[in-house]
Structures are given as C-alpha cells and as structure tokens.
Write a protein that holds these residues in place. Structure first.
Motif, PDB file in Angstrom:
ATOM      1  N   ALA A  64       0.833  -1.210   0.000  1.00 39.79           N
ATOM      2  CA  ALA A  64       0.000   0.000   0.000  1.00 39.79           C
ATOM      3  C   ALA A  64       0.861   1.251   0.000  1.00 39.79           C
ATOM      4  O   ALA A  64       0.625   2.185  -0.769  1.00 39.79           O
ATOM      5  CB  ALA A  64      -0.938  -0.013   1.200  1.00 39.79           C
TER       6      ALA A  64
ATOM      7  N   ILE B  33     -11.501  -3.745   2.339  1.00 40.40           N
ATOM      8  CA  ILE B  33     -11.215  -3.744   3.782  1.00 40.40           C
ATOM      9  C   ILE B  33     -12.505  -3.800   4.596  1.00 40.40           C
ATOM     10  O   ILE B  33     -12.640  -4.593   5.521  1.00 40.40           O
ATOM     11  CB  ILE B  33     -10.385  -2.494   4.176  1.00 40.40           C
TER      12      ILE B  33
ATOM     13  N   LEU C  53      -8.577   3.498  -4.649  1.00 34.89           N
ATOM     14  CA  LEU C  53      -8.859   3.740  -3.236  1.00 34.89           C
ATOM     15  C   LEU C  53     -10.208   3.138  -2.870  1.00 34.89           C
ATOM     16  O   LEU C  53     -10.371   2.486  -1.829  1.00 34.89           O
ATOM     17  CB  LEU C  53      -8.870   5.252  -2.961  1.00 34.89           C
TER      18      LEU C  53
ATOM     19  N   LEU D 251      -3.979   2.243   8.029  1.00 35.80           N
ATOM     20  CA  LEU D 251      -5.262   1.597   8.289  1.00 35.80           C
ATOM     21  C   LEU D 251      -5.119   0.083   8.422  1.00 35.80           C
ATOM     22  O   LEU D 251      -5.745  -0.550   9.280  1.00 35.80           O
ATOM     23  CB  LEU D 251      -6.170   1.918   7.098  1.00 35.80           C
TER      24      LEU D 251
ATOM     25  N   ALA E 110      -9.983  -0.562  -2.598  1.00 32.48           N
ATOM     26  CA  ALA E 110      -9.250  -0.899  -1.375  1.00 32.48           C
ATOM     27  C   ALA E 110     -10.171  -0.779  -0.156  1.00 32.48           C
ATOM     28  O   ALA E 110     -10.256  -1.689   0.682  1.00 32.48           O
ATOM     29  CB  ALA E 110      -8.029   0.007  -1.221  1.00 32.48           C
ATOM     30  N   ILE E 111     -10.883   0.345  -0.061  1.00 31.06           N
ATOM     31  CA  ILE E 111     -11.812   0.576   1.059  1.00 31.06           C
ATOM     32  C   ILE E 111     -12.883  -0.512   1.070  1.00 31.06           C
ATOM     33  O   ILE E 111     -13.195  -1.110   2.112  1.00 31.06           O
ATOM     34  CB  ILE E 111     -12.465   1.976   0.913  1.00 31.06           C
TER      35      ILE E 111
ATOM     36  N   VAL F  64      -4.879  -0.165  -3.912  1.00 28.88           N
ATOM     37  CA  VAL F  64      -4.554   1.249  -3.736  1.00 28.88           C
ATOM     38  C   VAL F  64      -3.320   1.639  -4.554  1.00 28.88           C
ATOM     39  O   VAL F  64      -3.108   2.821  -4.858  1.00 28.88           O
ATOM     40  CB  VAL F  64      -4.400   1.605  -2.244  1.00 28.88           C
TER      41      VAL F  64
ATOM     42  N   VAL G 216      -3.930   3.930   3.648  1.00 33.00           N
ATOM     43  CA  VAL G 216      -4.333   2.530   3.639  1.00 33.00           C
ATOM     44  C   VAL G 216      -3.323   1.675   4.410  1.00 33.00           C
ATOM     45  O   VAL G 216      -3.707   0.736   5.114  1.00 33.00           O
ATOM     46  CB  VAL G 216      -4.511   2.026   2.186  1.00 33.00           C
TER      47      VAL G 216
ATOM     48  N   TYR H 231      -2.889   8.700  -0.045  1.00 34.28           N
ATOM     49  CA  TYR H 231      -3.863   7.603  -0.094  1.00 34.28           C
ATOM     50  C   TYR H 231      -3.190   6.304   0.346  1.00 34.28           C
ATOM     51  O   TYR H 231      -3.738   5.522   1.122  1.00 34.28           O
ATOM     52  CB  TYR H 231      -4.405   7.384  -1.515  1.00 34.28           C
TER      53      TYR H 231
ATOM     54  N   ALA I 227      -6.041  -5.369  -0.892  1.00 34.33           N
ATOM     55  CA  ALA I 227      -6.282  -3.934  -0.685  1.00 34.33           C
ATOM     56  C   ALA I 227      -5.021  -3.137  -0.989  1.00 34.33           C
ATOM     57  O   ALA I 227      -5.079  -2.064  -1.607  1.00 34.33           O
ATOM     58  CB  ALA I 227      -6.743  -3.695   0.749  1.00 34.33           C
TER      59      ALA I 227
END
Lengths: 76, 76, 76, 76, 76, 76, 76, 76, 76, 76, 76
Positions: free
Chosen positions: D15, F73, F66, D71, F69-70, F16, D68, D64, F12
């Motif tokens: 990431a 997750i 993004l 996160l 990826a979100i 990203v 991630v 970004y 993920a």
C-alpha cells in the motif's frame, strides 16, 4: 535453517532493490553534466560540483534501502 | 523464528522500496539543474536553492516508506 | 537441501537485480557522451573523463546489490 | 505471531508503495521549475508557487497509500 | 528433485534478469551513436570507439547478474 | 486472525497501488504548467485552471483504486 | 511430474525474460537509424552498419538469459 | 472466511490496477494541453475539447479493470 | 492434472512475456519511420526497408520467449 | 468456494491488466493530437480522425486482455 | 476444480499480458502519425499506410501472447 530465515532473506533482497532506480537517476545527472560540458566547456567546475551534490542527494534513497537490508539481515 | 516474522520482513522490504523511484525523480531535478547552470551560470544561486527545495519535497515519499518499514520491523 | 536455502537463493537473485536499472543509467551517460562528442569533437578528453566519473558514481548502486547478494549466499 | 499478521504486513508494504512513482512526478515538477528559472529568473515567484501547488496535488496519491497502510497496520 | 532446487532455479532466473535493462541502456548508446554519425559522418572513428567503451562499462551490470546466476546454479 | 484476512489485506494493498502512476501523470501536468508559465507568464490564469482540470480528471484513476481498497477492507 | 520441475520451469521463464527490454533497446537503435536516414540519406551505408553493430552488442544480454533458461531446462 | 475469498480479493486488487497507467496517459494529455495553451491561448476551446475527448477514450481501459474488479467481488 | 503442470503453465506465461517490450521497441521504429516520411516523403523506400530490417532484428527477442514457452509446454 | 476458483480470479485480474499500458499509449496519441491542433488548428478534422483510428487500433490489445479475463471467469 | 487448473489460469493471464506494452508501442506510432499529419497534411496517405503497416508488425507480439494464452486454456 528454518523457513523464516529464508523469507527474511527475500525481504532483504527487496529492500536493497530500493537503490535500483537511483542508478537511472544518477545516470541522468551524469548524462546531463556530460551534455552541458560538451556545450559549455568553461563552466566545467560549477557543473561537476553540482553533479556531485545532486548524486549525493539522490544516493540517500539507495542508502535507506541498504540500511533496511542490513537491519533485516543482522538485527531482525 | 516463526514464519510471520519472515513475512513481516518481506513487508518491510516492500515498504522501503517506496523510495525507489524517488531516486529517479531527484536525479531528474539535479540533472535539470546541471543543464540550467551550463546554460546560465550566473543564476547558479537561485537554481541550486530551488533544486534543494524540490529534492526535499520529493524526499517525503521515500521517508513515508522508510517510516512504514521501521514501523513494521520494530512496532508491528 | 532444505527450503530455506532455496528462499535465500531467491533473496540473492532479487538483491543482485538492484543493478538492473544502473544499466540504463550508465547507458544514458554513455549515450549523451557519444552525442556530445559528435557535436563537439575537440572536447573529447573532458567529456570522456566526466563520463567515466559519472558511471563510477552510478556503479555504486549496482555494487550495493551485489554485496547483499554475496552476503546472503555466503554469510547468512 | 500468526501468519495473517505477516500477510497484513505485506499488504501494508504494498500500500505504501503507492507513493513510489509520486517521487518521479514531483521530481519532474521540480526539475521543470529549475529549468524555467534558469531561462527566466524574474518569474521565480510565480514558478515556485505553481511548483509547490503541483507537488501538493500530486502528494495526495502518496497520502492515499500511506493512509491505507496505516489503516491496515492499526485498524484491520 | 526436491523443492529447494526449484526455488534456486527461480533465484537464478531472477539474478540473470539483472541484465534486462542493460539492453535498453546499450541500445540507447548505439542509437545515439547512429544519430551522431548521421549528423557528423567524419567523426565516425571517435564516436564508434566511445560507443564501444560505454557499452563495455554498461555490460558490467549484466555480468554481475550472470555471475550470481551461475554461482546459484553450480555452487550454492 | 485467519489467513483469508491477510490475503484481503494484500488485495487492498494492490488495489490502492492503482494511484501509483497517477502521481507521475499529475507531476507531468504540473511540470508542463510550470514550464508554460516560465515562457508565457501572462497566461497564468488559463494555464493554472487547465492544470487543475487535468489533475482532477487524472485523479479519478487513483480514486477507483482507493474505492476498491476501502471496499475490500470494510465490505468484502 | 514433481513440483520442483514446475518451479524450474518458472525459473526458466524468468530467465528468458532478460531479453524483454533488449527489444526496446534494439527498437531504439533501429528507430534512430530510420530517423538519421530520413535526414541524411547518403550516409545510409555507415548508419546501417553501426546500427547492426549496436544491435549485435545489445543482443548479448538477451542471449545470457536464453542461455540460463536453456541451462535450467536441460542441465539443472 | 475461507482462503479462496482472500485470493479473489487479490485478483480484484490486480484487476483494478489496470487503471494505473491510465493516470500517466491522461496526465500526458493534460500536460500537452497545458503546453499548447501556453503557446497558443486563442485555440483554448478546441484544445480543451480534444483533451476531454482523449481522456474519455483513455478512461475506457481503467473502466475495464474496475468492471472486472467489481465483477470478481460481487459476482464470482 | 497435477500441480507441477500448473507451475509449468505459469513458466510458459512468463516466458512468452519476453515479447512484451518488443512491442514498444517496434512501435518506436515504426513511429520514427512515420515521422521521417512526414518530413522527407521522397526517401520513403529507404526508410521503409530500414524499418522492416530493424523490426525483424528486434523480433528475435520475442521469438526467444515464444520458443521457450513452446518448449516448456510441449517438451519439458 | 475452493482455492482453484481464487487462483482463477487472480488469473483474470492479471489478464485484464493487459489494458494497463494501453492507457499510456492512447494518452500519447491524444496528447500529440492536442499538441498538433495547438500548432495547426485548421487541420483539426484530419488530426482528430487519425487520432480516433489510432486509438481504435491500440484498443485491440486491451480487448484481448478483457476477452481472456471474461473467458477465465465464465468459461474456464 | 483442482488447483492445477487455477495455476494454468494464472499462466494464461500472464501470457496475454504480453500484449500490454504493445499498446504503448502502437500508441506511439499513432501519436507520431498524428504529429506528422499536423505538420505536413498533404502526405496523409503515405503516413497513414506506414502507420497501419507498423501497427500490424507490432501487433504480432500481442498475438504470440494471445496464442499461448488460448493454448494454455484449451489445449494444455
């Protein structure tokens, strides 16, 4: 030997690859310096000192990678 | 050692590779500075200060990677 | 042979790949030197010495990789 | 530690690599700014402010990735 | 055959890939030499000798990779 | 944690990375804008607005990544 | 068949990929030759012979890879 | 969760990476548009409409990838 | 089917990827040829024959890869 | 779900990535078209039609990848 | 389904990626053609025919990859 050691070796190999592209960047600096000297040979001193400064600043990236590689091999 | 540790080492190796391309970017800045000095040697002061500012801003990307690598090795 | 040894071999292979891009960088230096000599054949001495200096500085990146590869094969 | 944690570390490493190329992009901006100042030193103010704006907009991509990565390390 | 041998084969394959980009670098040198001869055919001797010197220096990177590949196949 | 979660984290991380190259593209836009202002400082308004429009359009690619990826997750 | 054989096949596949970038390098040489002939059609002989020499020197990298691939398939 | 789900997540991550390079391509279009406006500010309308058409056509590639990613996450 | 067969399939997939970059190289040759004809339409014959010679020489790299892929699928 | 399905998902993700670089190529076409219109606004019709023809021909590569991805998801 | 089938799917995905870079190469040809027409609109016929010939020759690389992908899916 156990498998984890082998995986750390791969990690170290990846880490030192950080310096891979620095070779292009530094080659670009040197190539432009060569070109500039070919055009304006009297400014050789200034050009060469800026070239070495630029390469030294770029080298930091390669050194981060080497540092993490060494750190993974001997400390982790 | 257990396997997870080896996988984290790979993660750290990948993370520090973030700085890989920064080497090209910084080399490009320095190369253009060398070229500009070759053309216009009197503007050396302005060119060199903009070069160092540009390299410092680019360096942030490499530092994000180093940070995540350090974080994975010592904290995770 | 055990698996860890195989993984270390992969790590060494990745490490020596550091020198991969250096080949482009050095080729760029040499290409620009060739171009500059074609334009300004009298400045051949200065151009060639700067070219060799630039290639030597770029070579360091490839050597970091070779060093880590050797280190992984014989020491790790 | 368990294996999943190691895999998450790899994910975080990938990431944060998002910022890898941003280093080239920002280096390109700074390199062009250096070139433009070498040509037209009076326009230094406008050029430098556009340079910083451009780098700030490019930086979003690297952020970004960092987001991630953070996160994945602390939340996932 | 055992798995480790297969992994070493992958390592050797990665190692020899070091020479991959050298092909671009050397092609760049040769391309610029061709261009320079097209512009200035009398300087052919100097251009061709610098071209061969530059390619020889770039070749070292590819040879590091070949060396590590051979080393992994026959010695490791 | 189970392994699938770790694999999703890698997915993920890869997703990203879509924004990786956008950093170059946006840097290119900004670099060209800097160059154009250096040449033609009166057209600064038009150039800067086109630059921001172009960066906004390029940003969409990074946002797709993004988003996925979100999505991986929190939803998958 | 056993798994090691499959891994060796991957190694061979990676090894032959060494020649991947050589295709760009050689294309660059040929592209520049085409450009030079377009500009200066009388120098066609010299340009074409330098082009073939440059491509032959670049080809060595691709041949290293092919050699290691063949070596992995038939000897290892 | 089972492992297959994790692998599908990786597949989706790879699929959406299709849009990665589109960011460069679109940045190139926008950068050239900025350059053209800097040179010829009266042709701004035509340039901007061609720019948006070009970006829209390039965007299709990124959308193929997003489509396959969505398809893998929700349908497969 | 057994797993080794699947791994050989991956090896073959990697091997044929050797031709990937050749597409750029050949595109470069053709692009330069198009440019040269646009400048100097009378030299079309010489340009086109050099273009086809250059593409034929570059093609060899792609053919090495295809050869190893075929070899892995049918012989290994 | 079984693991094979997950691996096929990865294969599909890789296949659709074929279109990745097409985004650059098409962006290059559109960027050059924008540049040419900026220089020669009267030739807009011819330029735009050649641009769309060129993008359509490049698009074929992305479509091969999409086709194989769809084929892997629904048929394999 | 068995795992080998999944691995073959990955191999097919990699194989079709051969066409990835062809997209750039063809885009380069088309971009140069657009540029040449912008400069010299009367030579449109010759330029467009050379463009289509060049794209057809480059396309062969993408077709090798498609062929191996189809071969892996239906024959292997």
């Amino acid at each position: 030997m156990d498998i984890a050691k082998g995986l750390i070796a791969i990690g170290a190999g990846l880490a030192v690859m950080t310096g891979m592209m620095t070779g292009i960047g530094e080659g670009f600096v040197a190539g432009k310096a060569v070109e500039a000297i070919g055009r304006n040979p009297e400014a050789e001193g200034k050009i060469r000192s800026t070239m070495i400064l630029g390469i030294a600043l770029s080298e930091t990236c390669a050194i981060y990678g080497l540092l993490v590689a060494i750190l993974l091999i001997f400390v982790f």
